[in-house]
Design an enzyme around this catalytic site. Sequence first.
Site, short mmCIF file in Angstrom:
data_model
loop_
_atom_site.label_atom_id
_atom_site.label_comp_id
_atom_site.label_asym_id
_atom_site.label_seq_id
_atom_site.Cartn_x
_atom_site.Cartn_y
_atom_site.Cartn_z
N LYS A 156 3.75 4.61 3.00
CA LYS A 156 3.29 3.58 3.31
C LYS A 156 3.70 2.14 3.58
O LYS A 156 3.41 1.46 4.64
CB LYS A 156 2.14 2.98 1.87
CG LYS A 156 1.17 2.04 2.23
CD LYS A 156 0.26 1.85 0.92
CE LYS A 156 -1.05 1.35 1.34
NZ LYS A 156 -1.15 -0.14 1.57
N GLU A 193 -3.62 -0.96 -4.32
CA GLU A 193 -3.81 0.65 -3.83
C GLU A 193 -4.41 1.19 -4.93
O GLU A 193 -5.18 2.35 -4.64
CB GLU A 193 -2.46 1.01 -3.48
CG GLU A 193 -2.08 0.61 -2.16
CD GLU A 193 -1.25 -0.73 -2.09
OE1 GLU A 193 -1.60 -1.66 -2.91
OE2 GLU A 193 -0.59 -1.08 -1.01
N ASN A 240 -5.23 3.01 3.94
CA ASN A 240 -5.46 2.05 2.77
C ASN A 240 -4.60 0.92 3.05
O ASN A 240 -3.92 0.32 2.14
CB ASN A 240 -4.88 2.96 1.65
CG ASN A 240 -5.13 2.21 0.35
OD1 ASN A 240 -6.12 1.43 0.37
ND2 ASN A 240 -4.78 2.66 -0.76
N ASP A 298 3.55 -7.94 -6.21
CA ASP A 298 3.84 -6.60 -5.99
C ASP A 298 5.38 -6.36 -6.60
O ASP A 298 5.53 -5.16 -7.14
CB ASP A 298 3.97 -6.76 -4.49
CG ASP A 298 2.58 -6.48 -3.78
OD1 ASP A 298 1.61 -6.16 -4.41
OD2 ASP A 298 2.67 -6.47 -2.47
N ASP A 319 1.26 1.79 7.08
CA ASP A 319 0.43 0.54 7.32
C ASP A 319 0.52 -0.06 8.47
O ASP A 319 -0.14 -0.57 9.05
CB ASP A 319 0.75 -0.29 5.97
CG ASP A 319 0.12 0.18 4.84
OD1 ASP A 319 -0.75 1.13 4.80
OD2 ASP A 319 -0.05 -0.83 3.75
N HIS A 362 2.47 3.71 -3.10
CA HIS A 362 3.80 3.75 -2.95
C HIS A 362 4.41 2.92 -3.96
O HIS A 362 5.66 3.45 -4.32
CB HIS A 362 4.13 2.88 -1.42
CG HIS A 362 3.39 1.57 -1.37
ND1 HIS A 362 4.05 0.78 -0.71
CD2 HIS A 362 2.44 1.03 -2.02
CE1 HIS A 362 3.20 -0.52 -0.63
NE2 HIS A 362 2.15 -0.23 -1.57
N ARG A 363 3.98 1.77 -4.46
CA ARG A 363 4.86 1.21 -5.31
C ARG A 363 4.92 1.79 -6.84
O ARG A 363 6.00 1.76 -7.78
CB ARG A 363 4.13 -0.42 -5.78
CG ARG A 363 4.15 -1.14 -4.39
CD ARG A 363 4.33 -2.66 -4.36
NE ARG A 363 4.21 -3.28 -3.17
CZ ARG A 363 5.25 -3.34 -2.13
NH1 ARG A 363 6.53 -2.75 -2.62
NH2 ARG A 363 5.16 -3.81 -0.94
#
Length: 659
Positions: free
Chosen positions: A422, A344, A92, A316, A49, A396-397
Site C-alpha cells: 500500500k 485501514e 483502500n 500513523d 495507493d 500495511h502499518r
Amino acid sequence: MNHLNIPALKNASGTIRLPGSKSISNRMLLLAALARGETEIRDLLDSDDTRVMLDALRKVGVGVTALGRNAFHVVGCGGNFPIKDADLFMGNAGTAIRPLTAALALSGGDYRLSGVSRMHERPIGDLVDGLRQLGAVIDYTGNEGFPPLQLRPATITVPPVIRVRGDVSSQFLTALLMSLPLTKKAAVIEMTTELISKPYIEITLNLMARFGVSVERTDWARFTIAAGQSYRSPGVMYVEGDASSASYFLAAGAIGGGPVRVEGVGRASIQGDVRFADALEKLGARITWGDNWIEAQAPVAGKLRAFDLDLNLIPDAAMTLAIAALFADGRCVLRNIASWRVKETDRIAAMATELRKLGATVEEGADSIAVYLPSARCVPSGTIQPNAAIDTYDDHRMAMCFSLAALGGVPVTINDPTCVAKTFPDYFDAFAEITAPVIAIDGPSASGKGTVAERVATALGYHYLDSGSLYRLTALAAIRAGVALDDEAGVAPLAATLPAVFEGGRILLGGDDVTDAIRTEQISAGSSKVAALPAVRAALLDRQHAYRRFPGLVADGRDMGSVVFPAAVAKIFLTASAQARAERRYKQLIAKGMPANIHALLQDLQERDARDAQRSVAPLQQCEDAQLVETTHLGIEEAVAAVMEIVNERRRVDIRIDV
Ligand code: DC
C-alpha cells in the site's frame, strides 16, 4: 496463507533511503492535474495507493506519463477533467478517494467511486455533507455515509460559510480545501468540531501554496480562500521521503542499539510525522537531525522509558510507539487516537489483539490504548512471547510495526506481509538491511575464506556475499570497455551499474557467463587495482548492503567487518602464511589443468597483499573486534568448524535463541 518468518533479531544499524511520502505524492498528483501547465513530479512513491490515484486521473482524461519508476509528467487540465463519465476504483486509498470525490463533484460529470470492502466501511459522510452545501449532487449507492458514491453534474454555488466536522478524519477538510479553488469564488470553511491530525492540514496548505493558492487560517477553526485564485504548475517538484515509514526504522534504532539513519526527511520536512522522533526522544532514545535525515540510537541506559502521550498529531506513526511499548520499562499509554478506529482497519482493536499474542497486557479504550509486558515477564530482558503469528488485517502499518517485535530476540511471523505494498512495497527488504544478522569474514587472498564462508552460510541457511567477485567483475568490465584500471572517474560508473547476475553458482556479466573469466591471474591483479580506488568502493557499497536479507548473511572480503557491515554479529579474520596460500592456489590451478609456477604465485600474492593492506581506503587489516582464525595448519573442515564455533558463541551472546 502467505507469511513471512522474521528470525530472532537483536541489533539494528545502518542507513535507509525512504520511499516518497504517500500524503505528499497523492496531493501533488491531484494538484498537478487541477493546475494549468505541466508538472514533473520526482521521487513519487510507487505503491498501491499512488497507483490508485494515477489510474483514476488517467480515467478522467488527465495526461499522465511515467518518466521512470518514481517520476511522472502530468499535463494539468485547469480543473476541467476531459472525460465526464467514468467508473473509478479507489482500492483502500483514503488519500485518493476523499480529495478526488471533492474535485470531481465540483468539476461536473457522472462519476462512480468505489473501493475494496473495507473502503465501503470507512466514513465519507462529513465530506459529502460539506460538498452538498455547495450544491454538489452525490448519492450513496451502498450504505448512507459510506462509499460507493455516484456523482452527477450540478450547479455549484459557494455559500457564505461551509461547515464541516473535523473530528473523524482531517482528509475531509483537505479534500474541500484542495477543490474549492476550482470555483474561483471566495470561500470560508468553519469547523464544527475540533480538528484532528492538524499536521496533515499543514501539508495540504503548504502544497496548495506551492501551486499558487493561499489559504488564510484562523486558529484551526476557520479557513478562508480569497476569490479568483487558481492552481498554476510550479514546474518540477520533489516528493519528500515518507515520515510515517521513517518511524519503523527510527524505532528499530532506538530498540536495537542503532545508529539507524533515515534519509529523505529531516529538519526541513513539511510532514507532521517527523515529530515521531521527538516522541522517541521522550522515551530516552538519542536522536540527531540533519536537513534531510534523522538518526536514532538506543538510550544510554539501554531500555526505553515508559510513556503516557497524547498522539493526536501523529496518528500513523503512533502505531510504532505501541510496539516500542514492549521495550519500555513500564506501562505505556497512547491517548487521543480515536481516528485509529476508521483507518485501514479498526487499529485499536487490531493492535490490542495482536499485542496480546506477544504476551503484552493491553487495555483498550474508546480512543486510547495502554500496553505493557507484565512485570514477571520483564526479567530477564527479552520477554516477548516467541513465534507469535501476527495477523495484519490488510493494513500495511500493522505488518510494518509488528516486524519490530523480533528485535526482542524472538522469531515473529507476519501473516499476509504483502499488504505493505500500500505504501512501501520493499519494506521487509529495507528492514532486513538494518537488522538481519551478518557474519563478516575478512582476510587476504587465497586464504580459503571464500570456501569457508560459503560453507558457513550453507550450514546456517544464510545468504552469501563474495564481495571480491564484485571487484573482479568491475576489473573485467573495465578491461572490456577499454577503461584503464587506474582511471577512477571511468571505472566507478562501471562499478555502480555492473550488469551482473549471480545464478546457481554461475556469474553472468551482461548475459555472458564469466564465472571462470574473473578467476584468472590477470583479473586477480586487476581487481586489486580497481579496489584501491575510493570511488569504486563507494559505488559498490549499496549493492553489498542489499545482500543483507533474512534470515542472515555471511559476507567475505577485506572490509566486511570494518566498513561494509561494521555492526556484524561476528567478525572473523581468516588468514594463513603467504607460503601456505601460494601452495593452495598452486594445487588448485594444477588440478584445473592450468599452468602454474609456485614462485610467481607467491610473489603475486605478496604484491596483492601489500597493495590491499597499504591502500588509503578500507585497507586489509584485522579489526580490533575481529577474531583471528589462522588456517596455515588447518584443512577446510577444521577451518569451517573453527568459524562455526565463534559464530555460535556470538549468537548465544547476542540473540536469545528461542526454538
Ligand atoms: O577475495 P578476492 O581475491 O576475490 O578479491 C579480489 C580483489 O578485490 C582483492 O585484490 C581485494 C579486493 N577486495 C577488496 O578490496 N575488498 C573486498 N571486500 C573484497 C575484495
